[in-house]
Scaffold this active site. Structure first.
Site, PDB file in Angstrom:
ATOM      1  N   SER A   1       0.803  -1.220   0.000  1.00 36.32           N
ATOM      2  CA  SER A   1       0.000   0.000   0.000  1.00 36.32           C
ATOM      3  C   SER A   1       0.836   1.270   0.000  1.00 36.32           C
ATOM      4  O   SER A   1       0.359   2.320  -0.443  1.00 36.32           O
ATOM      5  CB  SER A   1      -0.934   0.013   1.212  1.00 36.32           C
ATOM      6  OG  SER A   1      -0.188  -0.114   2.414  1.00 36.32           O
TER       7      SER A   1
ATOM      8  N   GLU B   1     -14.800   8.338  12.330  1.00 36.74           N
ATOM      9  CA  GLU B   1     -14.268   8.772  13.612  1.00 36.74           C
ATOM     10  C   GLU B   1     -12.849   9.324  13.503  1.00 36.74           C
ATOM     11  O   GLU B   1     -12.185   9.585  14.511  1.00 36.74           O
ATOM     12  CB  GLU B   1     -14.305   7.603  14.609  1.00 36.74           C
ATOM     13  CG  GLU B   1     -15.726   7.115  14.892  1.00 36.74           C
ATOM     14  CD  GLU B   1     -15.760   5.956  15.856  1.00 36.74           C
ATOM     15  OE1 GLU B   1     -14.663   5.516  16.290  1.00 36.74           O
ATOM     16  OE2 GLU B   1     -16.861   5.487  16.173  1.00 36.74           O
TER      17      GLU B   1
ATOM     18  N   HIS C   1       0.794   5.200   6.314  1.00 35.45           N
ATOM     19  CA  HIS C   1       0.394   5.626   4.980  1.00 35.45           C
ATOM     20  C   HIS C   1       0.520   7.140   4.825  1.00 35.45           C
ATOM     21  O   HIS C   1       0.297   7.898   5.761  1.00 35.45           O
ATOM     22  CB  HIS C   1      -1.030   5.155   4.691  1.00 35.45           C
ATOM     23  CG  HIS C   1      -1.149   3.661   4.709  1.00 35.45           C
ATOM     24  ND1 HIS C   1      -1.607   2.980   5.816  1.00 35.45           N
ATOM     25  CD2 HIS C   1      -0.829   2.737   3.770  1.00 35.45           C
ATOM     26  CE1 HIS C   1      -1.587   1.673   5.554  1.00 35.45           C
ATOM     27  NE2 HIS C   1      -1.111   1.508   4.322  1.00 35.45           N
TER      28      HIS C   1
END
Length: 963
Positions: free
Chosen positions: A750, A927, A934
């Site tokens: 990612s 939230e 990341h």
């Protein structure tokens, strides 16, 4: 004469004798819930003054309570106190046998000796409740416009069965004509206006005309007939007997207000329901008719068929639909003035009287049907024929769909068992659904070939004869991914199973898409056509983009979509026509192309409004979708390339950096500065000024989101980052337009991948790399979040990369983050296996005569109490270094250089490089999210810059030249 195929039943005294007798006395006991469950038709036709479980009485106060939560800006209409109007209250027009019926008459005092047309107003309330006072403010507003407004009291189903209320209103019409001189009324120009059930009655009575009188009906002095010269239907049904109409009345165990009025359900007395259906009586003697409709489609039933009959006979008619409105809109501002304006405009047109006074008008114009008969007639002859053929095709398909609705008794009950399913998500799963669910999906395909939206079409088969969707009036549709999604899923299932009925379903679906395309290449939101803004060229919610991309994929692999030879040619032609339309519809400013609207006029390409808060403006999300669609065109023409380049430039100019939009449940939303935040775009942009625009349910347009109601701030995405995907796609497209000097292929996790900004707020460094290097270096990013070397190989992703790799390519390999995730065993890779996997990858690359670059995992931002970075990767970076040395392949030690860089920034200044967002800022995380792995766009660019500079300083010279 009737235009219906059913035999017309004349209104004779004998047909209502039993009803007249039954209507003379009220039932002493209420209709119990147990009686309701007997399906009502088994009960004796008589008046029920009370029914257990029925709705509260229809009143303005009740509607205020009901509608305010969704429409907090509304204010109820009130009686007018202005000068120039005289209101005569409770004028008796009938009195006999203990029954007294009255009128309220509002007359203008400013018209001198000239006689004025009269408008009789019939209140709504399910033929059961309501009263004439609800229509008095409208009667007074019409009086101020120069008409005589007359509100009518009539007997509802609590006092007498049908046709008593019809008789009452007819008697009121005759009384008004007989007393025309007394109230300054032009007896030759009488209009009948009704709202809801009152609109149904007005349309019925207006179409009865000078038919024979009925036994037992109220009589008034004089022998004037009850014919009127115009009908105004305010959100009332024009049909009671079709399956589509009865779906709301035939539900077992539920109260049918039409049945309470008529004396029984349709199955018990179909002839009476036919007699009471306005559509049954429409024909050459029908008066000019205006329909003013809400956004609630169930109250449009029979309208289009009724107007088609009027058009056949050359009778004046008009439709005005107010978007995003409740059923009882006529009782509220801000819609009241628009209603008055439309009524006066229509009546002055058909009565040929002077124009109306100027009223306050909403800023956002209400959309009209762009395919009206008068617009088609204004086109050149050749185009007229094309559009007429297109509209005829729509009517034919709609007739086929309606003919299939034979069992409306159980239609809603069946749908209620199906929990709405977000089927769009299923379209992109890697494996087809189980055969049982796909077989169910096929049964929900309409005869015309499509599917409904927001309906569970998987968990159970469709019941023959019942409605095809929760919103049955928009089945089939292309909105919200409907039809295109099911066809993609069917293609998956067909390729997995080869089942013939999947192929047949695919072919029917593509036939619908081809039939839905307008003569100039545009696509509507819904087909068969549904009228209003649904008939505009629709880009909203990706309608056109999804259709064209599906056609593009089918053209590329026709066998995978089971296309016939004949369909293949038509699909290619449809793609060409759609691309040409997109080029024609793309807006321009100062000589340069910009973007598109949510919807546009299919004939002149003008930006067009839809719902009250959706104004005619450029739409960033839809423009991004269409630019991606254009980028999929192989060998693009100069015009297509220019459309892409200019559109991307416009998106780049309209993005907002380092800013987030925060919404709050108890106060106005706000734009706040946040360094490193993803770029965002306003949803709507003024095509002339470039300013952001925001709309509200009252049709007003603002330039600041905080000016609209809190309900609309919370209920609509006014800012988002989804256009970023077009900028991402543009980098790859741009590379494809230049001859490659270098090709980079990226395998990783990612921190390297391309992220969909609509799903997550982070960026991979491989996502931004193409924007920082020469366009002659082509980058192909295969990285995927959550993958380790083990799962990247086992899922076939590595093999996909190898299959694409050519001699001389560079393959950048970065793993370690997820391999070290011991707590997630599905992705965890033991150190010895991690090293083996890297060795395999290097060997595979060499076997393709390509070149590998090993990259250590990028650092995580975890500081200890002393401000030093914790090592979160353990042995894995060292294993990458070992493989590099042992296999004699170059290394880019990203772990080392990124650690040094983040450490140099320190705890505070490194925060904006990582995804730290508060509550309610992004859809991914209501939230909020504190993520030290990341990157924000700023952080991703910093990492990519580290890669570029490090390779240039210490990496292979051949690769450095590519960067």
């Amino acid at each position: 004469m009737t235009e219906r195929t059913l035999q017309k039943t004349s209104f004779k005294a004998a047909s209502f004798l039993a009803l007249s007798l039954a209507a003379t006395a009220l039932s002493q006991a209420p209709l119990s819930q147990a009686d309701v469950l007997k399906d009502f038709e088994q009960l004796e036709p008589k008046v029920y003054s009370e029914v257990v479980g029925e709705m509260p009485d229809f009143s303005i106060a009740r509607e205020v309570t009901k509608q305010t939560p969704k429409y907090p800006f509304i204010t109820p209409i009130k009686e007018d106190q202005v000068t120039g109007i005289t209101t005569n209250r409770d004028v008796i027009y009938f009195q006999q046998s203990g029954t007294t019926l009255t009128l309220d008459i509002a007359e203008p005092t400013h018209h001198g000796k000239a006689k004025a047309p009269a408008v009789l107003l019939i209140h709504g309330g399910g033929w059961r409740t309501g009263d004439k006072s609800m229509q008095l403010p409208l009667a007074q507003a019409l009086a101020w416009q120069g008409f005589v407004g007359v509100t009518v009291q009539y007997r509802t189903s609590r006092q007498a069965l049908y046709p008593a209320g019809v008789h009452d209103i007819q008697a009121a019409i005759r009384w008004v004509k007989n007393h025309a001189n007394e109230y300054g009324i032009d007896a030759e120009h009488i209009a009948l206006l009704g709202a809801s059930s009152g609109a149904h009655m007005a349309t019925l009575i207006g179409n009865l005309g000078p038919q024979p009188t009925f036994a037992g009906k109220p009589t008034v002095e004089g022998d004037t007939n009850s014919q009127v010269q115009a009908i105004i239907n305010v959100d009332g049904v024009a049909d009671l007997e079709s399956p589509e109409a009865r779906v709301f009345e035939d539900k077992p165990g539920k109260i049918s207000y039409a049945a309470l009025w008529l004396g029984g359900r349709y199955e018990a007395m179909p002839q009476r329901w036919q007699e009471a259906s306005p559509l049954h009586h429409a024909g050459q003697h029908s008066p000019p008719s205006l329909f003013i409709n809400s956004a609630q489609s169930r109250f449009h039933i029979g309208r289009d068929e009724y107007l088609a009959i009027l058009n056949k006979h050359g009778i004046a008619n008009a439709v005005h639909t107010l978007p995003d409105t409740p059923h009882a809109f006529w009782l509220f501002h801000p819609w009241f003035d628009t209603q008055v304006q439309q009524i006066t405009k229509f009546l002055h047109r058909v009565f040929k009287t002077p124009g109306s006074k100027q009223l306050t008008v909403a800023l956002n114009p209400s959309p009209e049907d762009p395919l009206r008969k008068d617009r088609i007639a204004a086109l050149p002859a050749a185009q007229q024929k094309q559009w007429q053929t297109y509209i005829k095709r729509s009517h034919q398909l709609k007739a086929e769909d309606l003919a299939a609705l034979t069992d409306t008794t159980h239609a809603i009950a069946a749908l209620e068992k199906n929990t709405p399913l977000w089927h769009q998500v299923r379209a992109y799963q890697e494996q087809p659904l189980p055969t049982e669910l796909m077989d169910n999906l096929v049964t929900w395909q309409t005869p015309s070939g499509g599917w409904s939206k927001n309906t569970d079409v998987y968990s159970q088969p469709h019941r023959p004869g019942t409605a095809y969707g929760v919103e049955s009036h928009y089945a089939p549709t292309f909105d919200n991914g409907a039809t295109t999604t099911q066809l993609r899923m069917l293609a998956q299932a067909f390729n997995a199973t080869g089942k013939k009925h999947y192929a047949q379903s695919l072919q029917r679906g593509f036939n619908l898409i081809l039939a839905s395309q307008m003569p100039n290449g545009a696509f509507p939101q819904t087909f068969p056509l549904a009228g209003g803004y649904h008939n505009l060229a629709t880009f909203n919610d990706g309608v056109t983009a999804a259709l064209v991309q599906l056609l593009q994929d089918a053209a590329a692999e026709p066998a995978a979509f089971a296309l016939t030879k004949q369909q293949i040619g038509k699909v290619n032609n449809a793609i060409d026509a759609a691309i040409n339309y997109l080029l024609a519809a793309q807006q321009k400013a100062q000589g340069k192309r910009t973007g598109w609207g949510q919807q546009q006029d299919p004939i002149n390409h003008a930006l067009a409004p839809a719902r009250a808060f959706e104004m005619p403006a450029l739409a960033t999300m839809e423009s991004a979708d269409l630019l991606i669609t254009l980028m999929r065109v192989e060998q693009p023409s100069e015009a297509v390339s220019q459309a892409i380049e200019h559109g991307i430039e416009w998106l780049q100019q309209t993005q907002i950096h380092d800013t987030v939009w925060q919404r709050h449940s108890d106060r106005n939303s706000e734009l706040t500065h946040q360094p490193g935040a993803q770029p965002i775009w306003p949803r709507f942009i003024d095509a002339s000024t470039g300013e952001a625009l925001f709309g509200d349910r009252n049709s007003a347009i603002y330039k600041d989101v905080s000016q609209i109601s809190l309900e609309r701030q919370l209920g609509y995405a006014w800012y988002f980052n989804s256009p970023q995907r077009a900028l991402n796609q543009y980098q790859q497209w741009r590379q494809g337009q230049t001859e490659a000097s270098c090709t980079l292929r990226m395998a990783g996790d990612s921190t390297m991948q391309i992220v969909d900004p609509g799903k997550n707020p982070d960026f991979g460094w491989g996502q931004v790399l193409p924007t920082m290097i020469p366009s002659s270096t082509h980058v192909f990013n295969y990285a995927k979040g959550g993958r380790s070397t083990k799962t990247f190989i086992s899922e076939g992703r590595w093999q996909n990369l190898l299959d694409d790799t050519k001699a001389g390519d560079w393959v950048l390999i970065q793993f370690g983050h997820n391999d070290a995730s011991y707590q997630k065993q599905e992705r965890y890779t033991a150190p010895v296996d991690f090293k083996t996997n890297l060795e395999r990858m290097v060997a595979d690359v060499k076997a393709k005569q390509a070149k590998a670059l090993l990259i250590t995992p990028v650092v995580r931002r975890h500081f200890d109490e002393e401000g030093k970075l914790r090592d979160m990767h353990g042995i894995y970076p060292s294993l990458v270094r070992e493989v590099s040395q042992e296999q004699n392949v170059p290394l880019m030690d990203l772990f080392k250089v990124s650690s040094e860089y983040i450490l140099s920034l320190g705890v505070k200044d490194s925060i904006d490089h990582f995804v730290h967002i508060g509550p309610g800022i992004h859809n991914c995380c209501a939230e909020g999210r504190m993520d030290n792995t990341h990157f924000t766009q700023k952080g991703a660019k910093a990492m990519a810059e580290l890669v570029i500079n490090t390779v240039k300083q210490r990496g292979p010279k051949e690769l450095a030249e590519c960067l």
